[in-house]
Design an enzyme around this catalytic site. Structure first.
Site, short mmCIF file in Angstrom:
data_model
loop_
_atom_site.label_atom_id
_atom_site.label_comp_id
_atom_site.label_asym_id
_atom_site.label_seq_id
_atom_site.Cartn_x
_atom_site.Cartn_y
_atom_site.Cartn_z
CG ASP A 102 35.85 -2.28 10.76
OD1 ASP A 102 36.11 -3.44 11.16
OD2 ASP A 102 36.63 -1.33 10.91
CD GLU A 106 37.95 -9.90 8.96
OE1 GLU A 106 39.15 -10.16 9.20
OE2 GLU A 106 37.19 -10.66 8.34
CD1 TRP A 160 36.27 -13.22 10.99
CD2 TRP A 160 38.10 -14.21 11.79
NE1 TRP A 160 37.34 -12.78 10.23
CE2 TRP A 160 38.48 -13.38 10.71
CE3 TRP A 160 39.10 -14.92 12.46
CZ2 TRP A 160 39.79 -13.25 10.28
CZ3 TRP A 160 40.41 -14.80 12.03
CH2 TRP A 160 40.74 -13.97 10.95
#
Length: 344
Positions: A214, A217, A158
């Site tokens: 940010d 993502e 992620w």
């Protein structure tokens, strides 16, 4: 144009431009079935009141515990019940803080029964926060973007760290601590010391990190949204610390961030850019023109920032570019906008 009129106009524009962060997809829930149609003016206030209650209950329905998932930890807030295509059944730190901030806003007008319900959800959220803050082995510490609904860390790939999350969470819980100070100063102090301070110390130590993600993502660097969230959290942290005769240097860090925020105005382009010192992620966002600048002002900005020349210029630029990009804007009396713009 007077500043308050500028702010009012900008607020209306921002509402049209606002879009959710990744992790908060728009679900196709119908509006309240009693929305007015035949008499929109006379029935508007009735509909607003009904829709308000309807929306509140649907928001609370996304906060565990759930009968459908006994494993979900009380206080975990799911971005969406959807578990596939897409799977957003996680608790994002940012999204959860924004949701709980709104829940706390409902307290003053709530009757006794509803207030007790809200306070139970808030206390559950505090318990969930306390749990995830103390998890061992988190690669990105308090900057982890999301967690499983049962409180386990998410260990998949992620875009991490997302350092705006702890700042938003600190602001949300300081708002609740200020309410507690009027009735239970000891409880307020414990909340601040045990839950808020870890987030503030994290923000104080990490705000200069040029590799954070940010809110979409997608990109790494120094982001306007993130820095403004961090500045406001540290400012409010300093103010609350002062009421406790404490000083941890939060005000000094907030001032340093304020000077960095001035660098996001691009005189040549004529708008506030979203990212400086880009260090990775999506490389196609060459314009640096992004709606998250507007969300930053909505979530964290002051009235003077809302009506500033720089913000008005940024809004105007976004509207012009989306007029060009979305042909429907050229044939319909509406305004369709997206997240960010690619120019050139």
């Amino acid at each position: 144009m007077k500043p308050y009129n500028q702010a009012a106009v900008l607020f209306c524009i921002l509402q049209a431009l606002s879009v959710p962060a990744i992790g908060s997809p728009l679900k196709q829930h119908p509006l309240h079935p009693h929305a007015p149609d035949k008499h929109p003016h006379t029935g508007l206030q009735q509909w607003v009141s009904a829709q308000d209650e309807y929306s509140q209950q649907h928001i609370l329905a996304n906060i565990a515990p759930f009968a459908s998932d006994p494993q979900a930890m009380p206080g975990a807030i799911c971005a969406s019940p959807s578990r596939k295509h897409p799977d957003y059944y996680y608790s994002w730190t940012r999204d959860s803080a924004l949701v709980m901030n709104e829940v706390i806003n409902w307290l003053p007008a709530a009757n006794l029964t509803f207030r007790q319900q809200l306070e139970e959800r808030i206390e559950d959220y505090i318990g969930f926060t306390r749990h995830v803050q103390r998890l061992k082995g988190l690669k990105y510490g308090l900057g982890e973007a999301k967690f499983h609904m049962d409180g386990r860390p998410f260990k998949g790939s992620w875009c991490n760290a997302q350092t705006d999350g702890p700042a938003l969470r600190a602001r949300t819980l300081m708002k609740y601590a200020r309410i507690l100070q009027t009735t239970n100063k000891e409880q307020a102090r414990n909340l601040f010391d045990q839950v808020v301070l870890p987030d503030l110390f994290y923000v104080q130590s990490m705000w200069m990190d040029p590799h954070n993600c940010d809110i979409w993502e997608e990109s790494r660097g120094m982001h306007f949204y993130t820095l403004l969230a961090q500045q406001r959290a540290l400012e409010e942290g300093a103010q609350m610390a002062e009421t406790m005769d404490e000083n941890w240097g939060f005000a000094e860090a907030a001032q340093q961030i304020a000077s960095r925020l001035d660098q996001f105005w691009d005189q040549k382009s004529g708008y506030i850019v979203t990212t400086r010192n880009h260090t990775g992620g999506l490389m196609a966002k060459t314009s640096n023109l992004d709606a998250q600048v507007l969300l930053a002002i909505l979530h964290h900005g002051s009235a003077s920032q809302l009506g500033s020349h720089e913000m008005l210029a940024t809004v105007a630029k976004l509207i012009r570019e989306f007029d060009r990009l979305y042909l429907v804007n050229q044939v319909q009396q509406t305004q369709i906008n997206g997240h960010w713009v690619q120019l050139g």
